[in-house]
Motif scaffolding. Structure first.
Motif, PDB file in Angstrom:
ATOM      1  N   SER A  94      39.202  33.333  32.852  1.00  0.00           N
ATOM      2  CA  SER A  94      40.546  32.744  32.919  1.00  0.00           C
ATOM      3  C   SER A  94      41.412  33.462  33.952  1.00  0.00           C
ATOM      4  N   LEU A  95      41.224  34.759  34.111  1.00  0.00           N
ATOM      5  CA  LEU A  95      41.978  35.468  35.145  1.00  0.00           C
ATOM      6  C   LEU A  95      41.559  35.028  36.544  1.00  0.00           C
ATOM      7  N   LEU A  96      40.257  35.041  36.803  1.00  0.00           N
ATOM      8  CA  LEU A  96      39.772  34.702  38.140  1.00  0.00           C
ATOM      9  C   LEU A  96      40.016  33.243  38.479  1.00  0.00           C
ATOM     10  N   CYS A  97      39.602  32.351  37.580  1.00  0.00           N
ATOM     11  CA  CYS A  97      39.780  30.924  37.853  1.00  0.00           C
ATOM     12  C   CYS A  97      41.250  30.527  37.782  1.00  0.00           C
ATOM     13  N   GLY A  98      42.008  31.167  36.912  1.00  0.00           N
ATOM     14  CA  GLY A  98      43.426  30.843  36.800  1.00  0.00           C
ATOM     15  C   GLY A  98      44.198  31.187  38.055  1.00  0.00           C
ATOM     16  N   VAL A  99      43.953  32.364  38.603  1.00  0.00           N
ATOM     17  CA  VAL A  99      44.624  32.745  39.846  1.00  0.00           C
ATOM     18  C   VAL A  99      44.167  31.835  40.983  1.00  0.00           C
ATOM     19  N   ALA A 100      42.891  31.518  41.015  1.00  0.00           N
ATOM     20  CA  ALA A 100      42.393  30.617  42.055  1.00  0.00           C
ATOM     21  C   ALA A 100      43.005  29.221  41.905  1.00  0.00           C
ATOM     22  N   LEU A 101      43.146  28.739  40.681  1.00  0.00           N
ATOM     23  CA  LEU A 101      43.761  27.425  40.478  1.00  0.00           C
ATOM     24  C   LEU A 101      45.223  27.407  40.862  1.00  0.00           C
ATOM     25  N   ILE A 102      45.938  28.475  40.562  1.00  0.00           N
ATOM     26  CA  ILE A 102      47.345  28.535  40.956  1.00  0.00           C
ATOM     27  C   ILE A 102      47.459  28.512  42.486  1.00  0.00           C
ATOM     28  N   MET A 103      46.593  29.259  43.163  1.00  0.00           N
ATOM     29  CA  MET A 103      46.619  29.248  44.624  1.00  0.00           C
ATOM     30  C   MET A 103      46.226  27.878  45.171  1.00  0.00           C
ATOM     31  N   LEU A 158      50.624  29.345  31.300  1.00  0.00           N
ATOM     32  CA  LEU A 158      49.383  28.998  30.619  1.00  0.00           C
ATOM     33  C   LEU A 158      48.315  30.065  30.838  1.00  0.00           C
ATOM     34  N   ILE A 159      48.193  30.564  32.048  1.00  0.00           N
ATOM     35  CA  ILE A 159      47.209  31.609  32.327  1.00  0.00           C
ATOM     36  C   ILE A 159      47.575  32.885  31.581  1.00  0.00           C
ATOM     37  N   PHE A 160      48.867  33.193  31.499  1.00  0.00           N
ATOM     38  CA  PHE A 160      49.296  34.360  30.726  1.00  0.00           C
ATOM     39  C   PHE A 160      48.871  34.221  29.260  1.00  0.00           C
ATOM     40  N   LEU A 161      49.094  33.049  28.672  1.00  0.00           N
ATOM     41  CA  LEU A 161      48.696  32.844  27.276  1.00  0.00           C
ATOM     42  C   LEU A 161      47.185  32.845  27.120  1.00  0.00           C
ATOM     43  N   PHE A 162      46.478  32.288  28.109  1.00  0.00           N
ATOM     44  CA  PHE A 162      45.013  32.288  28.074  1.00  0.00           C
ATOM     45  C   PHE A 162      44.460  33.700  28.036  1.00  0.00           C
ATOM     46  N   VAL A 163      45.147  34.631  28.659  1.00  0.00           N
ATOM     47  CA  VAL A 163      44.660  36.008  28.712  1.00  0.00           C
ATOM     48  C   VAL A 163      45.207  36.833  27.547  1.00  0.00           C
ATOM     49  N   TYR A 164      46.470  36.635  27.176  1.00  0.00           N
ATOM     50  CA  TYR A 164      47.118  37.510  26.207  1.00  0.00           C
ATOM     51  C   TYR A 164      46.473  37.454  24.828  1.00  0.00           C
ATOM     52  N   PHE A 165      46.362  36.289  24.232  1.00  0.00           N
ATOM     53  CA  PHE A 165      45.879  36.200  22.856  1.00  0.00           C
ATOM     54  C   PHE A 165      44.418  36.638  22.704  1.00  0.00           C
ATOM     55  N   PRO A 166      43.489  36.204  23.575  1.00  0.00           N
ATOM     56  CA  PRO A 166      42.123  36.727  23.440  1.00  0.00           C
ATOM     57  C   PRO A 166      42.039  38.235  23.682  1.00  0.00           C
ATOM     58  N   TYR A 167      42.850  38.754  24.607  1.00  0.00           N
ATOM     59  CA  TYR A 167      42.832  40.196  24.840  1.00  0.00           C
ATOM     60  C   TYR A 167      43.356  40.946  23.612  1.00  0.00           C
ATOM     61  N   ALA A 168      44.426  40.444  23.011  1.00  0.00           N
ATOM     62  CA  ALA A 168      44.963  41.083  21.806  1.00  0.00           C
ATOM     63  C   ALA A 168      43.947  41.016  20.666  1.00  0.00           C
ATOM     64  N   TYR A 169      43.265  39.888  20.542  1.00  0.00           N
ATOM     65  CA  TYR A 169      42.253  39.763  19.486  1.00  0.00           C
ATOM     66  C   TYR A 169      41.070  40.682  19.768  1.00  0.00           C
ATOM     67  N   VAL A 218      38.276  21.076  40.513  1.00  0.00           N
ATOM     68  CA  VAL A 218      37.452  20.511  39.439  1.00  0.00           C
ATOM     69  C   VAL A 218      36.394  21.515  38.994  1.00  0.00           C
ATOM     70  N   VAL A 219      35.772  22.192  39.942  1.00  0.00           N
ATOM     71  CA  VAL A 219      34.743  23.194  39.605  1.00  0.00           C
ATOM     72  C   VAL A 219      35.363  24.342  38.809  1.00  0.00           C
ATOM     73  N   TYR A 220      36.550  24.805  39.208  1.00  0.00           N
ATOM     74  CA  TYR A 220      37.208  25.876  38.462  1.00  0.00           C
ATOM     75  C   TYR A 220      37.544  25.438  37.040  1.00  0.00           C
ATOM     76  N   TRP A 221      37.979  24.197  36.880  1.00  0.00           N
ATOM     77  CA  TRP A 221      38.290  23.728  35.522  1.00  0.00           C
ATOM     78  C   TRP A 221      37.025  23.583  34.678  1.00  0.00           C
ATOM     79  N   ILE A 222      35.916  23.197  35.304  1.00  0.00           N
ATOM     80  CA  ILE A 222      34.656  23.120  34.555  1.00  0.00           C
ATOM     81  C   ILE A 222      34.242  24.510  34.089  1.00  0.00           C
TER      82      ILE A 222
END
Length: 146
Positions: free
Chosen positions: A84-93, A125-136, A52-56
């Protein structure tokens, strides 16, 4: 890549998707936590509270992503990418640990399919969260040097 999609609008859309999925996940985890006996299952509840904390954190940084995409601020985009990278990897784990503890109890085929599909969904989802903002962010950086 991605059929010449506008990375600015895709970044805004990813922020909205992050807020929507975050609300769903927080609601699901909180309803799980509300229906639990705190004296017997205290250890696994800490993992759910961490999710829950990671999603917040992701939802707050998604707001920064939307704001950064609208005003073309690279620093706000970088905050989202790192969060998104840090919390995303933590959420997947966390999801792997939480689902694995349920497998040892039930061992149903349906739960195995749910676990596999949700894990693949979160990785995508984490890949998309990182890809589009990084490209922009790269587009904005190239515009600055032109």
């Amino acid at each position: 890549m991605c059929c010449n999609a506008n990375h600015r609008y895709c970044s805004i859309f990813m922020g909205v998707v992050a807020i929507f999925v975050g609300c769903l996940e927080i609601g699901f985890q909180c309803s799980d936590l509300a229906a639990v006996n705190w004296s017997t299952e205290d250890y696994w509840n800490r993992w759910k509270i961490a999710a829950v904390v990671y999603w917040i954190i992701l939802m707050i940084s998604a707001g920064l992503l939307i704001l950064g995409a609208i005003i073309k601020n690279r620093v706000l985009l970088l905050i989202w990418i790192l969060a998104s990278l840090l919390c995303g990897v933590a959420l997947i784990m966390l999801k792997i640990v939480l689902f694995a503890c349920h497998f040892f109890r039930d061992k149903d085929v349906e739960q195995l399919l749910l676990f596999g599909s949700l894990t693949i969904f979160y990785i995508f989802l984490i890949f998309l969260f990182v890809y589009f903002p990084y490209a922009y962010r790269r587009e904005l950086q190239e515009e600055q040097y032109e």
